[in-house]
Design an enzyme around this catalytic site. Structure first.
Site, PDB file in Angstrom:
ATOM      1  N   ASP A  28       6.380  -7.719   7.220  1.00 60.58           N
ATOM      2  CA  ASP A  28       6.623  -7.706   5.790  1.00 60.58           C
ATOM      3  C   ASP A  28       5.899  -8.904   5.177  1.00 60.58           C
ATOM      4  OD1 ASP A  28       7.974  -6.767   3.390  1.00 60.58           O
ATOM      5  OD2 ASP A  28       9.169  -8.598   3.558  1.00 60.58           O
TER       6      ASP A  28
ATOM      7  N   ASP B 151      12.465 -10.060   6.187  1.00 67.30           N
ATOM      8  CA  ASP B 151      13.515 -10.972   5.722  1.00 67.30           C
ATOM      9  C   ASP B 151      14.682 -10.233   5.096  1.00 67.30           C
ATOM     10  OD1 ASP B 151      11.820 -10.247   3.448  1.00 67.30           O
ATOM     11  OD2 ASP B 151      13.061 -11.661   2.319  1.00 67.30           O
TER      12      ASP B 151
ATOM     13  N   ASP C 225       6.466 -10.234   1.302  1.00 69.49           N
ATOM     14  CA  ASP C 225       7.299 -11.015   0.390  1.00 69.49           C
ATOM     15  C   ASP C 225       8.489 -11.609   1.134  1.00 69.49           C
ATOM     16  OD1 ASP C 225       5.936 -10.562  -2.145  1.00 69.49           O
ATOM     17  OD2 ASP C 225       6.578  -8.485  -1.942  1.00 69.49           O
TER      18      ASP C 225
END
Length: 357
Positions: free
Chosen positions: A23, A236, A25
């Site tokens: 990922d 996250d 962001d």
């Protein structure tokens, strides 16, 4: 998923897996700013032979622009290594409708370009009679664009969205994401989208594996997609990155540089539980001790242990490491809490310690 607890690895994860599905962001960057240790950790993993694919629910940015930003962090990235939800959304719609079908796309120029690349006919208005509509996200999206999505869906257009992230990390903090706007349109339309290209659906991970194989074939190398068992999803967010991994049968690593926090991980439902936990991407190049159940209840991990007694989760660690600040203590605590939840205990009522990791 019951009983699916953390795994261990005697080797660094970058050596135990062939392909990282990263990922962006909150993992590699926050808006324009790099996340600490991310670039160096990725470069080190690549030097160990691990391939990188960058998977993001962000639908607003061209692959080439994202790749250029990552190169600015010192990484060697080609545009095809960036898989956005716009890429997946356009390909998803193309699987559902004939070539040339009229599609209304509410989103950034990147989404509109991908619709055209997928062999579909891009239209600009509900009056043009689109047979499908895609709702994306970009910072300048307007009420009129959201209303057009609702009008098209109400008139029978097949309704797709690029992702359902409720929030998105930005330079100044956490901002409303595409999913928050999708929910507003759902209220107006009265029904759910037919499909979502972004995580927590696993289509993005599957597509990333296929695009790696396609890129290698274009270079004259015969290649099949990397097996799921050799891929590691990294993110996250439990409710997107990690859930997508669990839905698709991928092992996963959650990092604490974005949305996820220790409390949320300890209280995670089975579908949201990661395979590994790390403070940041340095964990990609580290071995991970395997948590083990204790005879008297609870779990041990490394030199840390965790158990529940008197409605409270206790953690302890040998030596001079304080348990609340030890990553192994969090790993042991997570397994202890997950086991309790799977046994029907109300874990929401358990008093949890604070972890400063």
């Amino acid at each position: 998923m019951t009983g699916a607890y953390l795994k261990g690895s005697d080797r660094p994860l970058s050596q135990a897996y062939r392909l990282a599905l990263l990922d962006l962001d909150g993992v590699v960057y926050r808006g324009k700013n790099p996340v600490e240790h991310a670039a160096d950790s990725i470069a080190q993993a690549e030097s160990s032979g691990m391939a990188m694919e960058y998977t993001t629910n962000n639908s607003s940015r061209f692959q080439s622009v994202v790749a250029e930003q990552l190169r600015g962090f010192g990484l060697n990235v080609e545009p095809w290594q960036v898989i956005t939800s716009s890429v997946v959304a356009a390909r998803m719609v193309a699987h559902h409708v004939p070539a040339g079908t009229k599609v209304l796309a509410a989103g950034a120029p990147h989404l509109r370009e991908e619709v055209a690349k997928a062999g579909l006919t891009l239209v600009d208005s509900v009056e043009d009679g689109p047979e499908a509509v895609i709702q994306g996200w970009y910072p300048e999206i307007t009420w009129n664009e959201l209303a057009a999505v609702a009008y098209a869906a109400q008139r029978g257009a097949r309704f797709f969205v690029t992702n359902r992230d409720l929030t998105i990390p930005r330079e100044l903090g956490i901002a409303p994401g595409c999913g928050s706007l999708v929910n507003a349109v759902i209220e107006a339309v009265g029904r759910q989208p037919l499909g979502s290209a972004g995580k927590p659906e696993s289509a993005m991970y599957d597509e990333a594996r296929q695009l790696v194989a396609d890129a290698q074939s274009a270079q004259g190398k015969a290649a099949e997609p990397v097996a799921k068992e050799q891929c590691l999803a990294i993110g996250d967010r439990l409710d997107t990155d990690i859930e997508a991994g669990n839905r698709g049968g991928y092992d996963s690593l959650v990092v604490l540089t974005g949305v996820a926090d220790p409390r949320g991980i300890m209280l995670a439902e089975p579908i949201l539980r990661p395979t590994y936990i790390a403070k940041d991407l340095r964990g990609l190049n580290e071995a991970h001790p395997a948590p083990a159940p204790l005879p008297e209840g609870g779990y041990a991990c490394g030199r840390a242990s965790a158990w529940i007694d008197g409605g409270e989760l206790h953690v302890a660690s040998q030596g001079d490491v304080e348990a609340p600040s030890a990553l192994d203590a969090l790993r042991a605590a997570c397994c202890t809490m997950w086991q309790a939840a799977d046994r029907g205990i109300d874990t929401g009522a358990i008093v949890l310690p604070d972890f400063d990791i």
